[in-house]
Design a protein around this motif. Sequence first.
Motif, mmCIF file in Angstrom:
data_model
loop_
_atom_site.group_PDB
_atom_site.id
_atom_site.type_symbol
_atom_site.label_atom_id
_atom_site.label_comp_id
_atom_site.label_asym_id
_atom_site.label_seq_id
_atom_site.Cartn_x
_atom_site.Cartn_y
_atom_site.Cartn_z
ATOM 1 N N SER A 170 0.949 -1.557 0.203
ATOM 2 C CA SER A 170 0.030 -0.213 0.580
ATOM 3 C C SER A 170 0.556 0.754 0.399
ATOM 4 O O SER A 170 0.377 1.893 -1.102
ATOM 5 C CB SER A 170 -0.595 0.000 1.169
ATOM 6 N N VAL A 171 1.738 1.564 0.884
ATOM 7 C CA VAL A 171 2.394 2.389 0.917
ATOM 8 C C VAL A 171 3.399 2.372 -0.588
ATOM 9 O O VAL A 171 3.497 3.640 -1.159
ATOM 10 C CB VAL A 171 3.719 2.562 2.022
ATOM 11 N N ASP A 172 3.927 1.396 -1.078
ATOM 12 C CA ASP A 172 4.639 1.230 -2.326
ATOM 13 C C ASP A 172 4.095 2.313 -3.406
ATOM 14 O O ASP A 172 3.994 2.490 -4.263
ATOM 15 C CB ASP A 172 4.955 0.028 -2.668
ATOM 16 N N THR A 173 2.517 1.780 -3.343
ATOM 17 C CA THR A 173 1.436 2.372 -4.112
ATOM 18 C C THR A 173 1.018 3.543 -4.648
ATOM 19 O O THR A 173 1.463 3.691 -5.617
ATOM 20 C CB THR A 173 0.858 0.980 -4.054
ATOM 21 N N GLN A 174 1.109 3.932 -2.763
ATOM 22 C CA GLN A 174 0.966 5.621 -2.696
ATOM 23 C C GLN A 174 2.411 6.163 -3.056
ATOM 24 O O GLN A 174 1.996 7.390 -3.432
ATOM 25 C CB GLN A 174 0.206 5.419 -1.801
ATOM 26 N N LYS A 175 3.853 5.950 -3.038
ATOM 27 C CA LYS A 175 4.924 6.466 -3.629
ATOM 28 C C LYS A 175 4.651 6.595 -4.914
ATOM 29 O O LYS A 175 5.226 7.601 -5.365
ATOM 30 C CB LYS A 175 5.952 6.131 -2.669
ATOM 31 N N ALA A 176 4.726 4.655 -5.707
ATOM 32 C CA ALA A 176 4.450 5.210 -7.373
ATOM 33 C C ALA A 176 3.316 6.170 -7.473
ATOM 34 O O ALA A 176 4.289 6.852 -8.652
ATOM 35 C CB ALA A 176 3.973 3.724 -7.888
ATOM 36 N N LEU A 177 2.406 6.530 -7.370
ATOM 37 C CA LEU A 177 1.328 7.272 -6.995
ATOM 38 C C LEU A 177 1.694 8.657 -7.092
ATOM 39 O O LEU A 177 1.076 9.818 -7.846
ATOM 40 C CB LEU A 177 -0.078 7.105 -6.518
#
Length: 215
Positions: A170-177
């Motif tokens: 979830s953190v990685d996805t939001q950082k990618a966003l």
Amino acid sequence: MMISPLVGPSIPSSEPFFRFELLHQSSKSRARVGRIHTPHGVVDTPGFVPVGTNGALKGMTNEQAADAGVQLMFCNTYHLLVHPGPEVVRSAGGLHSYMKRQAPLITDSGGFQVFSLAHPTADDGPELKQRSKTKRKTNNMGSVLGVSEEGVRFRSYYDASEILLTPESSVDTQKALGADIIIPLDELPPYGIGRERLKESVALSHRWMARSLER
């Protein structure tokens, strides 16, 4: 689904890159007025935050939103994770470039949408059970496959693929966003659960949040 975290911009040493400024604290309550400083601008609090689910507000352009005084916009990690995917958004330069908005953005963990798609149980209220009848007709209900210490598994409404959402992903996805403010994953238990089950849920959410912070 695990996404490699982005390397963020360097933080100026003279002033914190992200900070909350308290402007006024009520002497009669816990109410307060503040200001959030982000890489893409300032957000006054409290304030109204409209939701651009898939990276856009419905029926309104970014110019119209800016004219209306929108400082912070919300985007849904769950929907962007399922389609078009965080790597597509990252390759486009992040959400700000993807949706042509240079003002602050906030994303959620994706957990609320995932857990809201679970089959209703006896612990859920009548409103959710009634809403589930409509969702079942569109095969958009009951896509949660399981919840464990690792995270929550669910089936994509877009291509029926299985996705594991963890505190780390979830953190990685939001950082990618590339949002300015991101939210840690927590469990969303049914409405009418007992005290012991609620304590277990809170403890699980605390462990997930610790993993999110470590990430």
